[in-house]
Design a protein around this motif. Sequence first.
Motif, PDB file in Angstrom:
ATOM      1  N   MET A   1       0.866  -1.141   0.159  1.00 61.76           N
ATOM      2  CA  MET A   1      -0.155   0.106   0.164  1.00 61.76           C
ATOM      3  C   MET A   1       1.028   1.301   0.181  1.00 61.76           C
ATOM      4  SD  MET A   1      -3.323   0.864   0.714  1.00 61.76           S
ATOM      5  CE  MET A   1      -4.138   2.475   0.954  1.00 61.76           C
ATOM      6  N   GLU A   2       0.636   2.160  -0.793  1.00 56.20           N
ATOM      7  CA  GLU A   2       1.493   3.367  -0.941  1.00 56.20           C
ATOM      8  C   GLU A   2       0.985   4.321  -0.353  1.00 56.20           C
ATOM      9  OE1 GLU A   2       1.631   6.616  -4.400  1.00 56.20           O
ATOM     10  OE2 GLU A   2       2.482   4.573  -5.039  1.00 56.20           O
ATOM     11  N   SER A   3       1.693   5.328   0.713  1.00 51.04           N
ATOM     12  CA  SER A   3       1.238   6.412   1.198  1.00 51.04           C
ATOM     13  C   SER A   3       2.232   7.389   0.879  1.00 51.04           C
ATOM     14  CB  SER A   3       1.480   6.030   2.652  1.00 51.04           C
ATOM     15  OG  SER A   3       3.085   5.600   3.349  1.00 51.04           O
ATOM     16  N   VAL A   4       1.755   8.650   1.326  1.00 49.76           N
ATOM     17  CA  VAL A   4       2.703   9.925   0.841  1.00 49.76           C
ATOM     18  C   VAL A   4       3.033  10.653   1.913  1.00 49.76           C
ATOM     19  CG1 VAL A   4       2.506  11.988  -0.459  1.00 49.76           C
ATOM     20  CG2 VAL A   4       1.409   9.908  -1.553  1.00 49.76           C
ATOM     21  N   GLN A   5       4.298  11.224   1.907  1.00 42.99           N
ATOM     22  CA  GLN A   5       4.644  12.000   3.047  1.00 42.99           C
ATOM     23  C   GLN A   5       5.490  13.148   2.802  1.00 42.99           C
ATOM     24  OE1 GLN A   5       6.971  10.357   6.149  1.00 42.99           O
ATOM     25  NE2 GLN A   5       4.784   9.278   7.315  1.00 42.99           N
ATOM     26  N   ASP A   6       5.050  14.475   3.157  1.00 42.92           N
ATOM     27  CA  ASP A   6       5.905  15.727   2.893  1.00 42.92           C
ATOM     28  C   ASP A   6       6.907  15.824   4.011  1.00 42.92           C
ATOM     29  OD1 ASP A   6       4.523  16.009   0.578  1.00 42.92           O
ATOM     30  OD2 ASP A   6       3.025  17.239   1.428  1.00 42.92           O
ATOM     31  N   PRO A   7       7.956  16.826   3.882  1.00 48.06           N
ATOM     32  CA  PRO A   7       8.761  16.771   4.846  1.00 48.06           C
ATOM     33  C   PRO A   7       8.772  18.045   5.447  1.00 48.06           C
ATOM     34  CG  PRO A   7       9.626  17.714   2.739  1.00 48.06           C
ATOM     35  CD  PRO A   7       8.503  17.083   2.454  1.00 48.06           C
ATOM     36  N   VAL A   8       9.437  18.113   6.669  1.00 44.94           N
ATOM     37  CA  VAL A   8       9.502  19.306   7.571  1.00 44.94           C
ATOM     38  C   VAL A   8      10.585  19.910   7.306  1.00 44.94           C
ATOM     39  CG1 VAL A   8       8.129  17.988   9.524  1.00 44.94           C
ATOM     40  CG2 VAL A   8      10.563  17.979   9.211  1.00 44.94           C
ATOM     41  N   VAL A   9      10.815  21.333   7.722  1.00 45.93           N
ATOM     42  CA  VAL A   9      11.946  22.132   7.554  1.00 45.93           C
ATOM     43  C   VAL A   9      12.887  22.348   8.705  1.00 45.93           C
ATOM     44  CG1 VAL A   9      12.779  24.355   6.850  1.00 45.93           C
ATOM     45  CG2 VAL A   9      10.570  23.389   5.819  1.00 45.93           C
ATOM     46  N   GLY A 282      20.747   6.260  11.691  1.00 41.31           N
ATOM     47  CA  GLY A 282      19.235   6.282  12.149  1.00 41.31           C
ATOM     48  C   GLY A 282      18.236   5.879  11.009  1.00 41.31           C
ATOM     49  N   LEU A 283      18.850   4.849  10.295  1.00 40.37           N
ATOM     50  CA  LEU A 283      17.765   4.132   9.295  1.00 40.37           C
ATOM     51  C   LEU A 283      17.335   2.823   9.983  1.00 40.37           C
ATOM     52  CD1 LEU A 283      19.756   5.186   6.256  1.00 40.37           C
ATOM     53  CD2 LEU A 283      17.975   6.605   7.268  1.00 40.37           C
ATOM     54  N   ARG A 284      15.907   2.498   9.266  1.00 38.54           N
ATOM     55  CA  ARG A 284      15.656   1.174   9.376  1.00 38.54           C
ATOM     56  C   ARG A 284      16.321   0.225   8.332  1.00 38.54           C
ATOM     57  NH1 ARG A 284       9.360   1.431   9.622  1.00 38.54           N
ATOM     58  NH2 ARG A 284       9.900   3.061   7.940  1.00 38.54           N
ATOM     59  N   GLY A 285      16.807  -0.964   8.749  1.00 39.17           N
ATOM     60  CA  GLY A 285      17.410  -1.854   7.664  1.00 39.17           C
ATOM     61  C   GLY A 285      16.248  -2.398   6.759  1.00 39.17           C
ATOM     62  N   ASN A 286      16.820  -3.212   5.882  1.00 40.19           N
ATOM     63  CA  ASN A 286      15.872  -3.885   4.791  1.00 40.19           C
ATOM     64  C   ASN A 286      15.035  -3.108   4.054  1.00 40.19           C
ATOM     65  OD1 ASN A 286      15.958  -6.615   4.308  1.00 40.19           O
ATOM     66  ND2 ASN A 286      15.139  -7.243   6.326  1.00 40.19           N
ATOM     67  N   VAL A 303      10.220   4.773  -0.914  1.00 44.83           N
ATOM     68  CA  VAL A 303      10.900   3.947   0.336  1.00 44.83           C
ATOM     69  C   VAL A 303      10.220   2.537   0.486  1.00 44.83           C
ATOM     70  CG1 VAL A 303      11.302   3.839   2.741  1.00 44.83           C
ATOM     71  CG2 VAL A 303      11.081   6.172   1.416  1.00 44.83           C
ATOM     72  N   ILE A 304      10.969   1.694  -0.067  1.00 42.74           N
ATOM     73  CA  ILE A 304      10.385   0.203   0.015  1.00 42.74           C
ATOM     74  C   ILE A 304      10.904  -0.652   1.192  1.00 42.74           C
ATOM     75  CG2 ILE A 304      10.046  -1.771  -1.446  1.00 42.74           C
ATOM     76  CD1 ILE A 304      11.173   0.069  -3.796  1.00 42.74           C
ATOM     77  N   LYS A 308       8.215  -6.061   5.012  1.00 42.73           N
ATOM     78  CA  LYS A 308       6.638  -5.810   5.023  1.00 42.73           C
ATOM     79  C   LYS A 308       6.265  -5.900   3.503  1.00 42.73           C
ATOM     80  CE  LYS A 308       6.912  -3.458   9.429  1.00 42.73           C
ATOM     81  NZ  LYS A 308       6.326  -2.270  10.056  1.00 42.73           N
ATOM     82  N   GLY A 309       6.982  -5.636   2.599  1.00 41.96           N
ATOM     83  CA  GLY A 309       6.351  -5.590   1.178  1.00 41.96           C
ATOM     84  C   GLY A 309       5.648  -4.234   0.847  1.00 41.96           C
ATOM     85  N   THR A 310       5.925  -3.239   1.707  1.00 39.92           N
ATOM     86  CA  THR A 310       5.145  -1.960   1.690  1.00 39.92           C
ATOM     87  C   THR A 310       6.264  -0.942   0.801  1.00 39.92           C
ATOM     88  OG1 THR A 310       5.798  -1.115   3.665  1.00 39.92           O
ATOM     89  CG2 THR A 310       3.612  -2.276   3.506  1.00 39.92           C
TER      90      THR A 310
END
Length: 376
Positions: A1-9, A282-286, A303-304, A308-310
């Motif tokens: 399932m695709e989700s969309v996020q915008d960044p903070v400044v 500070g990243l999540r692996g896989n 970001v894949i 989880k296959g998401t």
Amino acid sequence: MESVQDPVVSPSPSPLPVLVHDLGTQTDDQPTQYSISSQALSTVAIDELRRYRCFVTPQGWVLALDPASCQTFLWRPQDGERIQLPPKEHGFPESCKCLLSDMPGAASGCSVVVFDLDDRQLWVCKIGASDWDSHRYEPAMYVKGKIPRMSMRNIAKCHGIAAVGGKIYFELTAREMGVIEFNVKEGLKLDTIEVDMVDLPLSTPMASMYLLESCGDLFLVVIFFDGDNVHKIANHAVYKMDFLEPEWCEVHEIGADRVFLLGGDMLGKSCFGASCLAADHGLRGNHIYFLNHMATTESFLHVIDLKKGTEQVQRPFRHDGYNMPVRSPFWLLPTEPTLQAQGSSFVPCNLRPPRRRLFTFSCIFFFFLFLFRTMY
């Protein structure tokens, strides 16, 4: 399932790895950096990017060229450390790609290699050398098993390329990979290894392929688009090279300790693939972070999550005022210590019999050309 996020400044410098959005229109423009760990934007000045012509490498080091003096050096973004290199007379062509044969300080030595994307030419400088060596490679058509094919093409243009263990590997044909070896006595040597390329399903005609090195292993990542719609990802696949066979073996995870970072120039003229340790930054692996450089007007980050296959879509440069840059956003990476693969055994993977892929359009063209000449 695709989700969309915008960044903070964020007003503070972005922790590496970052995506750099460089408009490149004026000398006083500040590149915008997007940190994938904090998902924050920053416009803190990066002096080297402003003063020098820079070429990023998958190993994290950046080759810098002083336009005024033609002096070159390697620059490490995480701490500013530099390794001096000799001047490059007349500089480099407009479209180039840079790799290191290994990490600086590796036992095998480290050569800085620059590929011309518009010509069959490359330049090599071993760290500690006093000059840049120029090399040309020419295409040659010959018959092997009554099938004509091209023995060489532009090594780095539109195709994956990666350095593993002091050698550079690149896509060549459906049945071979090219290898660049660096020998003290013989100098630069071009060779091939026989290995079937992975299948590209007919149901997904549009795909982008990336070679990269991770912890001493060679990986191939394929991003499949939804038909001819390069704005939407339909699927993905990851393969690991078994050099003992040799063959590509499909894997469904890359490890909880690492992430893959993909990108490239606009319209796929040059593909970029790199690996980065996850927890240290500070990243999540896989995970695979794919900067969609094929959709030139968007620069979305996909970001894949392999476990989880998401898929999540981030839009770091969506805000008003961000015009289309002269180049796609590019990665600035932390450098990692020279890592050796854990043992010599091959990590278990889902093996499947290798299947042959259709020739590229160029090979088909020369095949019919050969038949025409033999008949007439």
